[in-house]
Design a protein around this motif. Structure first.
Motif, PDB file in Angstrom:
ATOM      1  N   GLY A   1      -2.048   0.259  -5.344  1.00  0.00           N
ATOM      2  CA  GLY A   1      -2.760  -0.823  -5.987  1.00  0.00           C
ATOM      3  C   GLY A   1      -1.925  -1.313  -7.153  1.00  0.00           C
ATOM      4  O   GLY A   1      -0.811  -0.824  -7.385  1.00  0.00           O
ATOM      5  N   LEU A   2      -2.463  -2.254  -7.905  1.00  0.00           N
ATOM      6  CA  LEU A   2      -1.755  -2.778  -9.073  1.00  0.00           C
ATOM      7  C   LEU A   2      -2.598  -2.571 -10.322  1.00  0.00           C
ATOM      8  O   LEU A   2      -3.827  -2.513 -10.258  1.00  0.00           O
ATOM      9  N   LEU A   3      -1.919  -2.468 -11.446  1.00  0.00           N
ATOM     10  CA  LEU A   3      -2.550  -2.373 -12.753  1.00  0.00           C
ATOM     11  C   LEU A   3      -2.184  -3.641 -13.515  1.00  0.00           C
ATOM     12  O   LEU A   3      -1.001  -3.884 -13.800  1.00  0.00           O
ATOM     13  N   THR A   4      -3.196  -4.484 -13.800  1.00  0.00           N
ATOM     14  CA  THR A   4      -2.931  -5.758 -14.463  1.00  0.00           C
ATOM     15  C   THR A   4      -2.478  -5.525 -15.905  1.00  0.00           C
ATOM     16  O   THR A   4      -2.619  -4.427 -16.450  1.00  0.00           O
ATOM     17  N   LYS A   5      -1.970  -6.572 -16.521  1.00  0.00           N
ATOM     18  CA  LYS A   5      -1.525  -6.481 -17.909  1.00  0.00           C
ATOM     19  C   LYS A   5      -2.678  -6.131 -18.852  1.00  0.00           C
ATOM     20  O   LYS A   5      -2.469  -5.544 -19.895  1.00  0.00           O
ATOM     21  N   SER A   6      -3.903  -6.473 -18.469  1.00  0.00           N
ATOM     22  CA  SER A   6      -5.068  -6.150 -19.298  1.00  0.00           C
ATOM     23  C   SER A   6      -5.603  -4.737 -19.017  1.00  0.00           C
ATOM     24  O   SER A   6      -6.553  -4.302 -19.643  1.00  0.00           O
TER      25      SER A   6
ATOM     26  N   SER B   1      -1.314  -7.928   1.056  1.00  0.00           N
ATOM     27  CA  SER B   1      -2.701  -7.610   0.754  1.00  0.00           C
ATOM     28  C   SER B   1      -2.779  -6.200   0.204  1.00  0.00           C
ATOM     29  O   SER B   1      -2.080  -5.301   0.666  1.00  0.00           O
ATOM     30  N   LEU B   2      -3.658  -6.027  -0.770  1.00  0.00           N
ATOM     31  CA  LEU B   2      -3.921  -4.701  -1.316  1.00  0.00           C
ATOM     32  C   LEU B   2      -5.214  -4.175  -0.737  1.00  0.00           C
ATOM     33  O   LEU B   2      -6.108  -4.943  -0.429  1.00  0.00           O
ATOM     34  N   PRO B   3      -5.323  -2.882  -0.587  1.00  0.00           N
ATOM     35  CA  PRO B   3      -4.308  -1.884  -0.883  1.00  0.00           C
ATOM     36  C   PRO B   3      -3.230  -1.845   0.204  1.00  0.00           C
ATOM     37  O   PRO B   3      -3.465  -2.220   1.337  1.00  0.00           O
ATOM     38  N   ALA B   4      -2.049  -1.387  -0.193  1.00  0.00           N
ATOM     39  CA  ALA B   4      -0.960  -1.134   0.754  1.00  0.00           C
ATOM     40  C   ALA B   4      -0.908   0.377   0.951  1.00  0.00           C
ATOM     41  O   ALA B   4      -1.332   1.149   0.080  1.00  0.00           O
ATOM     42  N   TYR B   5      -0.415   0.807   2.098  1.00  0.00           N
ATOM     43  CA  TYR B   5      -0.425   2.238   2.417  1.00  0.00           C
ATOM     44  C   TYR B   5       0.956   2.735   2.822  1.00  0.00           C
ATOM     45  O   TYR B   5       1.767   1.995   3.362  1.00  0.00           O
ATOM     46  N   SER B   6       1.170   4.013   2.565  1.00  0.00           N
ATOM     47  CA  SER B   6       2.380   4.696   2.987  1.00  0.00           C
ATOM     48  C   SER B   6       1.971   6.104   3.377  1.00  0.00           C
ATOM     49  O   SER B   6       1.139   6.719   2.703  1.00  0.00           O
ATOM     50  N   GLU B   7       2.521   6.610   4.452  1.00  0.00           N
ATOM     51  CA  GLU B   7       2.198   7.963   4.895  1.00  0.00           C
ATOM     52  C   GLU B   7       3.459   8.798   4.970  1.00  0.00           C
ATOM     53  O   GLU B   7       4.551   8.280   5.161  1.00  0.00           O
ATOM     54  N   GLY B   8       3.292  10.103   4.811  1.00  0.00           N
ATOM     55  CA  GLY B   8       4.401  11.017   5.034  1.00  0.00           C
ATOM     56  C   GLY B   8       5.176  11.416   3.796  1.00  0.00           C
ATOM     57  O   GLY B   8       6.291  11.895   3.920  1.00  0.00           O
ATOM     58  N   LEU B   9       4.607  11.227   2.595  1.00  0.00           N
ATOM     59  CA  LEU B   9       5.321  11.672   1.391  1.00  0.00           C
ATOM     60  C   LEU B   9       5.118  13.166   1.200  1.00  0.00           C
ATOM     61  O   LEU B   9       3.988  13.637   1.111  1.00  0.00           O
ATOM     62  N   PRO B  10       6.204  13.930   1.118  1.00  0.00           N
ATOM     63  CA  PRO B  10       6.090  15.357   0.833  1.00  0.00           C
ATOM     64  C   PRO B  10       5.647  15.563  -0.622  1.00  0.00           C
ATOM     65  O   PRO B  10       5.804  14.686  -1.465  1.00  0.00           O
TER      66      PRO B  10
END
Length: 143
Positions: free
Chosen positions: A48-53, A88-97
């Motif tokens: 996800g993203l964290l806005t400036k606010s 589009s959010l959320p974006a996903y990634s799989e397989g991080l050790p």
């Protein structure tokens, strides 16, 4: 006639090799693979993203080229490879050790947003009720 003898011997040899494997050999190999897989547990990441606010954002379309995670110990990089434009959010990634990573977003094609980075540990302790480790990438600037 010599060619037909050679072909016959080749076929017999191939059949012998093919039938020499038993079901037990296959099961042993599958067990070995599953033991190796369980030894190197991996995690699903939700970006996800964290806005400036300071608002955490997990929906909408943003000018993000790709989300990247770089292991701070090994230097191994994991990229969502979405490339270019809006995502589009959320974006996903799989397989991080398991490990500590620097997470960041690559600027999209429009160049309307710039992103910072965040360093976080990926482990069982960070998995949320949805089964993800959620990472919020800070927006550093926007036009």
């Amino acid at each position: 006639m010599n060619i037909s003898i050679i072909k016959s011997l080749a076929i017999v040899g191939f059949a012998t090799v093919l039938t020499s494997f038993t079901t037990t050999d296959v099961v042993k190999n599958e067990n070995l693979i599953s033991k190796e897989a369980s030894a190197s547990k991996t995690y699903k990441i939700r970006y996800g993203l964290l806005t400036k606010s300071g608002t955490k954002v997990l929906s909408g379309n943003y000018d993000v080229g790709s989300f990247v995670a770089t292991n701070t110990t090994t230097g191994e990089t994991f990229d969502t490879y979405y490339g270019g434009g809006f995502q589009s959010l959320p974006a996903y990634s799989e397989g991080l050790p398991e490990g500590t990573y620097e997470f960041y977003a690559m600027q999209g094609q429009g160049g309307w947003l710039g992103y910072g980075s965040v360093t976080s540990t990926v482990s069982d302790a960070q998995v949320d009720t949805d089964g993800y480790v959620t990472i919020y990438i800070p927006i550093a600037w926007e036009e």
